[in-house]
Design an enzyme around this catalytic site. Structure first.
Site, short mmCIF file in Angstrom:
data_model
loop_
_atom_site.label_atom_id
_atom_site.label_comp_id
_atom_site.label_asym_id
_atom_site.label_seq_id
_atom_site.Cartn_x
_atom_site.Cartn_y
_atom_site.Cartn_z
N LYS A 124 -14.27 121.96 64.51
CA LYS A 124 -13.12 122.07 65.42
C LYS A 124 -13.52 122.05 66.89
O LYS A 124 -12.94 121.34 67.70
CB LYS A 124 -12.36 123.37 65.13
CG LYS A 124 -11.67 123.39 63.78
CD LYS A 124 -10.92 124.70 63.62
CE LYS A 124 -10.25 124.81 62.26
NZ LYS A 124 -9.55 126.10 62.12
N GLU A 194 -11.66 131.39 62.81
CA GLU A 194 -11.89 130.38 63.85
C GLU A 194 -10.64 130.21 64.71
O GLU A 194 -10.73 130.00 65.93
CB GLU A 194 -12.29 129.05 63.20
CG GLU A 194 -13.72 129.05 62.66
CD GLU A 194 -14.21 127.66 62.31
OE1 GLU A 194 -14.31 126.83 63.22
OE2 GLU A 194 -14.47 127.41 61.12
N HIS A 198 -9.52 131.43 69.19
CA HIS A 198 -8.86 130.67 70.26
C HIS A 198 -7.79 131.49 70.99
O HIS A 198 -7.25 131.04 71.99
CB HIS A 198 -8.21 129.41 69.68
CG HIS A 198 -9.18 128.35 69.27
ND1 HIS A 198 -9.77 127.49 70.17
CD2 HIS A 198 -9.68 128.01 68.06
CE1 HIS A 198 -10.57 126.66 69.53
NE2 HIS A 198 -10.54 126.96 68.26
#
Length: 331
Positions: A124, A194, A198
């Site tokens: 990503k 993950e 962010h």
């Protein structure tokens, strides 16, 4: 390596939510045979093919495929041991990229092992792809064809943007918006961590250090919803490398519902640009709401793996991204 007309022997590294979905998909394919799998405690290898249901049952009950009889082996260096034992044409790296250097360290393991073949990941983060870019010459020298960013985003949507851009003389923006719905976040622990990394106030290190209980408490505070904006997503560097646009013209964001399999919004990519006639227009490519995250990640990954095998057999080694070549449909 198998002759071109033979089945492609595939290994899957990581057996969490994506790894298990990948195994289920491979069981339905005629052109690929799933023969190898590794998790952080062990591995399993059967040149005649592995049973996804048996592997899943053992993994869920005992925590590792290493207990699979008679094909499993317990190991604290499972990737290295599997590489020494298994004859595999290509691996799908369904691994959590936590810490952010992890995938590059796995690539180095393959380089140092002497193994030759195709690797595909669904990375990503832009910074993770940048680390792989430093290994380009090493991968080439090792006889490895490595395809990075080959999931949904980056991946399927990046490739769609690359195609959509061809209508324009100048690209103004690429906007990727995703919606993900999963019934239970614990089925995709690494993926959710993950995503949490962010969020404002969080980092990869902080998300990695969170216990399952802390993740559950955070999701309780948000009613299971993760709203993500201006993410560090490798679509930007992939489109830049492909000459489509500068990375600052690419934005990625979305909504993840960790308590409902129905997507909170439709996943799409919008490419805006100016045509040679001077007109401003936008192409929009929207994924069907019925397609799951796993379908949109694993399907493209194996399509790129098949394309990678073709390139590898023609003697092309090194690093490519999902914006560099077309995936091939795996029957």
């Amino acid at each position: 390596m198998n002759p071109v007309q033979g089945k492609i022997r595939v290994g899957v590294l990581g057996f969490g939510g994506l790894g298990q979905a990948a195994a289920t998909i491979l069981a339905q394919k005629q052109e690929m045979e799933w023969v190898a799998v590794a998790d952080h405690k062990g591995y399993a290898y059967n040149p005649a093919g592995l049973d996804p249901q048996a592997c899943r049952a053992v993994y869920q009950s005992q925590g590792t495929v290493g207990y699979l009889e008679p094909y499993g082996t317990l190991s604290h260096q499972s990737i290295q041991d599997l590489l020494e034992k298994a004859e595999v044409d290509g691996y799908f790296l369904a691994l959590p990229n936590l810490p952010n250097t992890f995938m590059a360290s796995v690539a180095q393991q393959f380089i140092q092992s002497g193994w030759r073949g195709v690797l595909v990941d669904a990375l990503k983060r832009t910074s993770a792809v940048e680390q792989l870019l430093t290994l380009r010459e090493d991968l080439k020298g090792a006889g490895i064809t490595y395809l990075t960013g080959c999931g949904a985003t980056p991946g399927l949507l990046t490739a769609a943007a690359t195609l959509a851009a061809q209508s324009y003389s100048e690209i103004h923006s690429v906007k990727i918006t995703f919606g993900v719905g999963i019934a239970n976040w614990e089925a995709y622990r690494a993926t959710i961590r993950e995503d949490i990394a962010h969020l404002p106030g969080y980092s990869v290190e902080k998300a990695q250090a969170m216990s399952d209980q802390e993740v559950a408490e955070l999701l309780d505070q948000t009613n299971g919803i993760l709203a993500l904006e201006n993410m560090e997503h490798a679509d930007d560097i992939m489109l830049e490398l492909a000459g489509i646009c500068d990375r600052h013209q690419v934005t990625v964001g979305g909504v993840v519902d960790t308590r409902n399999p129905k997507k909170p919004l439709s996943t799409n990519v919008q490419v805006t640009g100016r045509t040679f006639e001077g007109k401003i227009s936008t192409h929009t490519f929207t994924l069907g709401d019925e397609t799951s995250m796993a379908a949109n990640v694993c399907g493209p990954a194996f399509g790129y793996l098949k394309a990678g095998i073709k390139f590898h057999r023609q003697g092309f080694y090194g690093l490519l991204t999902a914006a560099d070549l077309m995936p091939q449909f795996v029957r």
